[in-house]
Design a protein around this motif. Sequence first.
Motif, PDB file in Angstrom:
ATOM      1  N   VAL A   1      26.943   3.095  -6.737  1.00  0.00           N
ATOM      2  CA  VAL A   1      25.926   2.308  -7.439  1.00  0.00           C
ATOM      3  C   VAL A   1      24.728   3.206  -7.729  1.00  0.00           C
ATOM      4  CG1 VAL A   1      24.328   0.350  -7.266  1.00  0.00           C
ATOM      5  CG2 VAL A   1      26.635   0.166  -6.311  1.00  0.00           C
ATOM      6  N   MET A   2      24.283   3.223  -8.979  1.00  0.00           N
ATOM      7  CA  MET A   2      23.075   3.979  -9.317  1.00  0.00           C
ATOM      8  C   MET A   2      21.858   3.159  -8.882  1.00  0.00           C
ATOM      9  SD  MET A   2      23.943   6.873 -10.382  1.00  0.00           S
ATOM     10  CE  MET A   2      22.291   7.402 -10.715  1.00  0.00           C
ATOM     11  N   VAL A   3      20.984   3.790  -8.117  1.00  0.00           N
ATOM     12  CA  VAL A   3      19.749   3.165  -7.656  1.00  0.00           C
ATOM     13  C   VAL A   3      18.601   3.955  -8.263  1.00  0.00           C
ATOM     14  CG1 VAL A   3      18.328   2.582  -5.656  1.00  0.00           C
ATOM     15  CG2 VAL A   3      20.828   2.396  -5.506  1.00  0.00           C
ATOM     16  N   ASP A   4      17.758   3.264  -9.036  1.00  0.00           N
ATOM     17  CA  ASP A   4      16.613   3.904  -9.688  1.00  0.00           C
ATOM     18  C   ASP A   4      15.329   3.440  -9.022  1.00  0.00           C
ATOM     19  OD1 ASP A   4      18.123   5.307 -11.603  1.00  0.00           O
ATOM     20  OD2 ASP A   4      18.262   3.513 -12.850  1.00  0.00           O
ATOM     21  N   LEU A   5      14.542   4.407  -8.528  1.00  0.00           N
ATOM     22  CA  LEU A   5      13.252   4.131  -7.895  1.00  0.00           C
ATOM     23  C   LEU A   5      12.180   4.312  -8.959  1.00  0.00           C
ATOM     24  CD1 LEU A   5      13.895   6.132  -4.605  1.00  0.00           C
ATOM     25  CD2 LEU A   5      14.375   3.728  -5.087  1.00  0.00           C
ATOM     26  N   LEU A   6      11.506   3.224  -9.334  1.00  0.00           N
ATOM     27  CA  LEU A   6      10.660   3.218 -10.520  1.00  0.00           C
ATOM     28  C   LEU A   6       9.163   3.350 -10.274  1.00  0.00           C
ATOM     29  CD1 LEU A   6      12.603   0.402 -12.385  1.00  0.00           C
ATOM     30  CD2 LEU A   6      12.861   2.880 -12.630  1.00  0.00           C
ATOM     31  N   GLY A   7       8.673   3.201  -9.085  1.00  0.00           N
ATOM     32  CA  GLY A   7       7.234   3.300  -8.831  1.00  0.00           C
ATOM     33  C   GLY A   7       6.656   2.000  -8.318  1.00  0.00           C
ATOM     34  N   ARG A   8       5.367   1.798  -8.573  1.00  0.00           N
ATOM     35  CA  ARG A   8       4.679   0.592  -8.089  1.00  0.00           C
ATOM     36  C   ARG A   8       5.107  -0.650  -8.864  1.00  0.00           C
ATOM     37  NH1 ARG A   8       1.471   1.722  -4.182  1.00  0.00           N
ATOM     38  NH2 ARG A   8       0.322   3.670  -4.141  1.00  0.00           N
ATOM     39  N   LEU A   9       5.175  -1.758  -8.147  1.00  0.00           N
ATOM     40  CA  LEU A   9       5.521  -3.039  -8.753  1.00  0.00           C
ATOM     41  C   LEU A   9       4.403  -3.475  -9.684  1.00  0.00           C
ATOM     42  CD1 LEU A   9       7.420  -5.539  -8.791  1.00  0.00           C
ATOM     43  CD2 LEU A   9       5.991  -6.474  -6.961  1.00  0.00           C
ATOM     44  N   GLU A  10       4.769  -3.863 -10.891  1.00  0.00           N
ATOM     45  CA  GLU A  10       3.828  -4.440 -11.851  1.00  0.00           C
ATOM     46  C   GLU A  10       4.237  -5.886 -12.067  1.00  0.00           C
ATOM     47  OE1 GLU A  10       3.914  -2.176 -15.463  1.00  0.00           O
ATOM     48  OE2 GLU A  10       3.545  -0.291 -14.419  1.00  0.00           O
ATOM     49  N   THR A  11       3.329  -6.798 -11.758  1.00  0.00           N
ATOM     50  CA  THR A  11       3.634  -8.213 -11.950  1.00  0.00           C
ATOM     51  C   THR A  11       2.362  -8.961 -12.313  1.00  0.00           C
ATOM     52  OG1 THR A  11       4.549 -10.210 -10.937  1.00  0.00           O
ATOM     53  CG2 THR A  11       3.414  -8.686  -9.460  1.00  0.00           C
ATOM     54  N   SER A  12       2.518  -9.953 -13.157  1.00  0.00           N
ATOM     55  CA  SER A  12       1.406 -10.824 -13.526  1.00  0.00           C
ATOM     56  C   SER A  12       1.446 -12.130 -12.753  1.00  0.00           C
ATOM     57  CB  SER A  12       1.463 -11.125 -15.028  1.00  0.00           C
ATOM     58  OG  SER A  12       1.349  -9.937 -15.765  1.00  0.00           O
ATOM     59  N   ALA A  13       2.564 -12.390 -12.100  1.00  0.00           N
ATOM     60  CA  ALA A  13       2.743 -13.659 -11.394  1.00  0.00           C
ATOM     61  C   ALA A  13       1.955 -13.688 -10.094  1.00  0.00           C
ATOM     62  CB  ALA A  13       4.219 -13.897 -11.107  1.00  0.00           C
ATOM     63  N   ARG A  14       1.486 -14.870  -9.753  1.00  0.00           N
ATOM     64  CA  ARG A  14       0.758 -15.085  -8.492  1.00  0.00           C
ATOM     65  C   ARG A  14       1.651 -15.698  -7.418  1.00  0.00           C
ATOM     66  NH1 ARG A  14      -3.963 -17.850 -11.847  1.00  0.00           N
ATOM     67  NH2 ARG A  14      -4.896 -15.975 -12.738  1.00  0.00           N
ATOM     68  N   SER A  15       2.823 -16.136  -7.824  1.00  0.00           N
ATOM     69  CA  SER A  15       3.753 -16.739  -6.870  1.00  0.00           C
ATOM     70  C   SER A  15       4.297 -15.648  -5.948  1.00  0.00           C
ATOM     71  CB  SER A  15       4.888 -17.447  -7.623  1.00  0.00           C
ATOM     72  OG  SER A  15       5.480 -16.564  -8.553  1.00  0.00           O
ATOM     73  N   PRO A  16       4.817 -16.040  -4.783  1.00  0.00           N
ATOM     74  CA  PRO A  16       5.331 -15.026  -3.849  1.00  0.00           C
ATOM     75  C   PRO A  16       6.639 -14.412  -4.349  1.00  0.00           C
ATOM     76  CG  PRO A  16       5.693 -17.234  -2.984  1.00  0.00           C
ATOM     77  CD  PRO A  16       4.881 -17.388  -4.248  1.00  0.00           C
ATOM     78  N   LEU A  17       6.905 -13.207  -3.883  1.00  0.00           N
ATOM     79  CA  LEU A  17       8.200 -12.588  -4.140  1.00  0.00           C
ATOM     80  C   LEU A  17       9.267 -13.468  -3.502  1.00  0.00           C
ATOM     81  CD1 LEU A  17       7.360  -8.878  -3.242  1.00  0.00           C
ATOM     82  CD2 LEU A  17       7.572  -9.857  -5.542  1.00  0.00           C
ATOM     83  N   GLN A  18      10.429 -13.501  -4.089  1.00  0.00           N
ATOM     84  CA  GLN A  18      11.531 -14.236  -3.486  1.00  0.00           C
ATOM     85  C   GLN A  18      12.452 -13.240  -2.792  1.00  0.00           C
ATOM     86  OE1 GLN A  18      13.175 -17.584  -5.569  1.00  0.00           O
ATOM     87  NE2 GLN A  18      11.432 -17.669  -6.958  1.00  0.00           N
ATOM     88  N   THR A  19      13.334 -13.728  -1.957  1.00  0.00           N
ATOM     89  CA  THR A  19      14.250 -12.847  -1.254  1.00  0.00           C
ATOM     90  C   THR A  19      15.682 -13.341  -1.405  1.00  0.00           C
ATOM     91  OG1 THR A  19      13.959 -14.058   0.816  1.00  0.00           O
ATOM     92  CG2 THR A  19      12.576 -12.127   0.500  1.00  0.00           C
ATOM     93  N   GLY A  20      16.580 -12.388  -1.362  1.00  0.00           N
ATOM     94  CA  GLY A  20      18.006 -12.660  -1.336  1.00  0.00           C
ATOM     95  C   GLY A  20      18.602 -11.762  -0.267  1.00  0.00           C
ATOM     96  N   GLY A  21      18.821 -12.291   0.917  1.00  0.00           N
ATOM     97  CA  GLY A  21      19.247 -11.450   2.036  1.00  0.00           C
ATOM     98  C   GLY A  21      18.120 -10.514   2.431  1.00  0.00           C
TER      99      GLY A  21
ATOM    100  N   ALA B   1       0.808  -1.222   0.000  1.00  0.00           N
ATOM    101  CA  ALA B   1       0.000   0.000   0.000  1.00  0.00           C
ATOM    102  C   ALA B   1       0.841   1.272   0.000  1.00  0.00           C
ATOM    103  CB  ALA B   1      -0.937  -0.003   1.213  1.00  0.00           C
ATOM    104  N   LYS B   2       2.055   1.219   0.507  1.00  0.00           N
ATOM    105  CA  LYS B   2       2.864   2.428   0.696  1.00  0.00           C
ATOM    106  C   LYS B   2       3.811   2.655  -0.466  1.00  0.00           C
ATOM    107  CE  LYS B   2       5.157   5.381   3.614  1.00  0.00           C
ATOM    108  NZ  LYS B   2       4.647   6.700   3.496  1.00  0.00           N
ATOM    109  N   LEU B   3       3.576   3.716  -1.213  1.00  0.00           N
ATOM    110  CA  LEU B   3       4.512   4.181  -2.228  1.00  0.00           C
ATOM    111  C   LEU B   3       5.179   5.422  -1.644  1.00  0.00           C
ATOM    112  CD1 LEU B   3       5.663   3.939  -5.100  1.00  0.00           C
ATOM    113  CD2 LEU B   3       3.824   5.451  -5.859  1.00  0.00           C
ATOM    114  N   PRO B   4       6.485   5.352  -1.353  1.00  0.00           N
ATOM    115  CA  PRO B   4       7.143   6.496  -0.735  1.00  0.00           C
ATOM    116  C   PRO B   4       7.011   7.764  -1.585  1.00  0.00           C
ATOM    117  CG  PRO B   4       8.551   4.574  -0.624  1.00  0.00           C
ATOM    118  CD  PRO B   4       7.400   4.225  -1.520  1.00  0.00           C
ATOM    119  N   THR B   5       6.705   8.852  -0.926  1.00  0.00           N
ATOM    120  CA  THR B   5       6.583  10.148  -1.607  1.00  0.00           C
ATOM    121  C   THR B   5       7.974  10.649  -1.975  1.00  0.00           C
ATOM    122  OG1 THR B   5       6.825  11.434   0.419  1.00  0.00           O
ATOM    123  CG2 THR B   5       4.566  10.716  -0.172  1.00  0.00           C
ATOM    124  N   PRO B   6       8.063  11.642  -2.841  1.00  0.00           N
ATOM    125  CA  PRO B   6       9.382  12.215  -3.148  1.00  0.00           C
ATOM    126  C   PRO B   6      10.109  12.699  -1.888  1.00  0.00           C
ATOM    127  CG  PRO B   6       7.809  12.924  -4.782  1.00  0.00           C
ATOM    128  CD  PRO B   6       7.023  12.193  -3.716  1.00  0.00           C
TER     129      PRO B   6
END
Length: 182
Positions: free
Chosen positions: A102-122, A73-78
Amino acid sequence: HVEGGRCDSHAKRLQRSRAEADKNRRNRLVAGVGSERFRAIAGEPVAVGGSAVEFYTDGAYVSADVDVCFDGAKLPTPRERETVLAAAGQSVSIRSWNIAGVMVDLLGRLETSARSPLQTGGEVSIIQIEDLIAERLLVATVPQFNAERWQVAKILLATGWKNLVALDRAELKRVANSPDYR
């Protein structure tokens, strides 16, 4: 200022990131610090794009930057992005930051068609591999075949096929055949 030891921990990890010669490890360290910082304000950052490919393949493909979308629900504001990342690096624009080189680009809301859970790495959440593979196959073939992008898709597919990461093949087929990708 130390909040439960986290600020010291972030500073030490950023210092390690700057000294890290291995770009994959540097990208992971920076993504981890950024993820923790956004979670502290109830943001749910997710690595996407080339960075997700990099994290899934453990550096077999290395991205030029770290791409981040936000789930939940939370999209960080500028202003929140500025506040969260100011201590970690330098703003290049409202959505791009240089953190430990390292360049870090903040792109907005996640768009995904998958129903599987997000995975994690650390500390880093990563977009579902099924969605990422479908996306990589699409960009490798549309508007025309691109051999370099096809190689990236093959590396990612091999990672799933060899069971190096959890891959739901039925879900991959559903996502790849969905109206989003076809």
